[in-house]
Design an enzyme around this catalytic site. Sequence first.
Site, PDB file in Angstrom:
ATOM      1  N   SER A  75     -12.468 -33.871   2.034  1.00 19.71           N
ATOM      2  CA  SER A  75     -13.583 -34.143   1.144  1.00 19.71           C
ATOM      3  C   SER A  75     -13.148 -35.272   0.219  1.00 19.71           C
ATOM      4  O   SER A  75     -12.144 -35.159  -0.488  1.00 19.71           O
ATOM      5  CB  SER A  75     -13.915 -32.882   0.354  1.00 19.71           C
ATOM      6  OG  SER A  75     -14.720 -33.232  -0.752  1.00 19.71           O
ATOM      7  N   ASP A 113     -18.120 -30.686 -10.208  1.00 23.84           N
ATOM      8  CA  ASP A 113     -19.183 -31.683 -10.216  1.00 23.84           C
ATOM      9  C   ASP A 113     -20.573 -31.074 -10.416  1.00 23.84           C
ATOM     10  O   ASP A 113     -21.422 -31.666 -11.061  1.00 23.84           O
ATOM     11  CB  ASP A 113     -19.120 -32.532  -8.942  1.00 23.84           C
ATOM     12  CG  ASP A 113     -17.932 -33.495  -8.978  1.00 23.84           C
ATOM     13  OD1 ASP A 113     -17.590 -33.945 -10.091  1.00 23.84           O
ATOM     14  OD2 ASP A 113     -17.353 -33.786  -7.929  1.00 23.84           O
ATOM     15  N   ASP A 148     -24.565 -34.653   4.676  1.00 24.76           N
ATOM     16  CA  ASP A 148     -25.099 -33.525   3.903  1.00 24.76           C
ATOM     17  C   ASP A 148     -26.323 -33.889   3.075  1.00 24.76           C
ATOM     18  O   ASP A 148     -27.318 -33.173   3.082  1.00 24.76           O
ATOM     19  CB  ASP A 148     -24.003 -32.948   2.996  1.00 24.76           C
ATOM     20  CG  ASP A 148     -22.837 -32.435   3.818  1.00 24.76           C
ATOM     21  OD1 ASP A 148     -22.907 -31.285   4.276  1.00 24.76           O
ATOM     22  OD2 ASP A 148     -21.865 -33.196   4.028  1.00 24.76           O
ATOM     23  N   ARG A 168     -19.962 -38.950 -12.706  1.00 21.66           N
ATOM     24  CA  ARG A 168     -21.131 -38.048 -12.721  1.00 21.66           C
ATOM     25  C   ARG A 168     -22.104 -38.404 -13.840  1.00 21.66           C
ATOM     26  O   ARG A 168     -23.308 -38.464 -13.610  1.00 21.66           O
ATOM     27  CB  ARG A 168     -20.699 -36.581 -12.800  1.00 21.66           C
ATOM     28  CG  ARG A 168     -19.770 -36.147 -11.669  1.00 21.66           C
ATOM     29  CD  ARG A 168     -20.225 -36.578 -10.300  1.00 21.66           C
ATOM     30  NE  ARG A 168     -19.247 -36.318  -9.258  1.00 21.66           N
ATOM     31  CZ  ARG A 168     -19.184 -36.964  -8.103  1.00 21.66           C
ATOM     32  NH1 ARG A 168     -20.042 -37.945  -7.851  1.00 21.66           N
ATOM     33  NH2 ARG A 168     -18.284 -36.661  -7.203  1.00 21.66           N
TER      34      ARG A 168
HETATM   35  N1  ARG Z   1     -11.002 -32.610  -8.712  1.00 23.53           N
HETATM   36  C1  ARG Z   1     -11.626 -33.798  -9.174  1.00 23.53           C
HETATM   37  C2  ARG Z   1     -12.551 -33.525 -10.306  1.00 23.53           C
HETATM   38  O1  ARG Z   1     -12.986 -32.429 -10.476  1.00 23.53           O
HETATM   39  C3  ARG Z   1     -12.310 -34.580  -8.073  1.00 23.53           C
HETATM   40  C4  ARG Z   1     -13.402 -33.895  -7.342  1.00 23.53           C
HETATM   41  C5  ARG Z   1     -14.046 -34.849  -6.406  1.00 23.53           C
HETATM   42  N2  ARG Z   1     -14.315 -34.378  -5.119  1.00 23.53           N
HETATM   43  C6  ARG Z   1     -13.624 -34.569  -3.989  1.00 23.53           C
HETATM   44  N3  ARG Z   1     -14.270 -34.442  -2.906  1.00 23.53           N
HETATM   45  N4  ARG Z   1     -12.392 -34.875  -3.960  1.00 23.53           N
HETATM   46  O2  ARG Z   1     -12.864 -34.404 -11.061  1.00 23.53           O
END
Ligand code: ARG
Length: 401
Positions: A175, A124, A14, A95
Amino acid sequence: MTDRIVLAYSGGLDTSVAIGWIGEATGAEVIAVAVDVGQGGESLEDIRQRALACGAVEAYVADARDEFANDYAMPTLKANALYQGHYPLVSAISRPVIVKHLVKAAREFGATTVAHGCTGKGNDQVRFEVGIQTLGPDLKCIAPVRDLALTRDKAIAFAEDKGLPIETTKKNPYSIDQNVWGRAVETGYLEDIWNAPTKDIYDYTATPEFPPAPDEVIITFAQGVPVAIDGHKVTPLQAIQELNRRAGAQGVGRIDVVEDRLVGIKSREIYEAPGAMALITAHKHLEDITVEREQARFKATVGQRWAELVYDGQWFSPLKRSLDAFIEDTQKYVSGDIRMTLHGGAAIVNGRRSDTSLYDFDLATYDTGDTFDQSQARGFIELWGMSSKVASTRDQRTAGK
Ligand code: ARG
């Protein structure tokens, strides 16, 4: 001068396509930014080469593993931060460190805009953009998947059409986001919240049902931070890595939750955080003997609020900074050793010692040498219950009236 955009680049399909996609949609030059937070996989050099091959005019790569461990994972440990009581903030704390590097790269290369690969449904995007707004208020944000209609199908077609050096056939049903503090897996089959995760989902942890022999570990902390494991000096990064390996081998740190996203969705996520969960457990047990009762009780509330702020993308906010100061103050005496057994999915503490402990053997003992004056207890209880007793007397007197 041509406009420049820095893109948070992972090396995957991506964001590789996003380089050219953003270029075509905006006419800007794209600078790829790859940050190593201990996610493993390809080398930064390979990622740099791919970014350039996909059309980036420059590539900025940074090994931020120690920075991430010291400045992001350790504050999380000091806070014993578990969002909704479960999740040690794996993605949420990566992040802000990526944001720091994005803003730094934007300055270095004279970019006006920061791009990231998030969808419009997750946390995110919020964490990236709130962070960027805070550290670089003049910078604009753009998310090609959300703002420029870059769907999966279009990404595959684009990559094939342009002959980009990236795999388009390998289909991962999940993911995944990972770093040294842990791993998060979502979507696909997991979206039915009655479905149990299948074995192939896990990578940081072995199946706890068939564990190797129990592994006893002694973790030494200084002011809330791990400084040695079994007597060998370690950096925070090394402590996390070693415990990822040892606790991971025992299946420690598997978490399966439905959590409340900031955008209002309840979503199912599988986490693996063997090192993080072993460290948080040990750290909490050391606090139990070194932090005074009222401070400890209040700290639990602060830690929960801290976790919510960080989850909600407020890493760089004034309140988070103030809570950090409180938490840091509580860590002054959190030094000493914790002994724990890692086995069959559990990390169980079975010994603790500290030069700054508040545990007073003579006060606690039921044997000879007891210095606790039990005769004081009667009067204490009388006064402690007085307020409720007075209220209860009133309630009974007025009942039915
Ligand atoms: N739900 C978690 C958060 O918001 C992880 C998100 C990360 N993404 C993934 N592809 N699992 O911090």
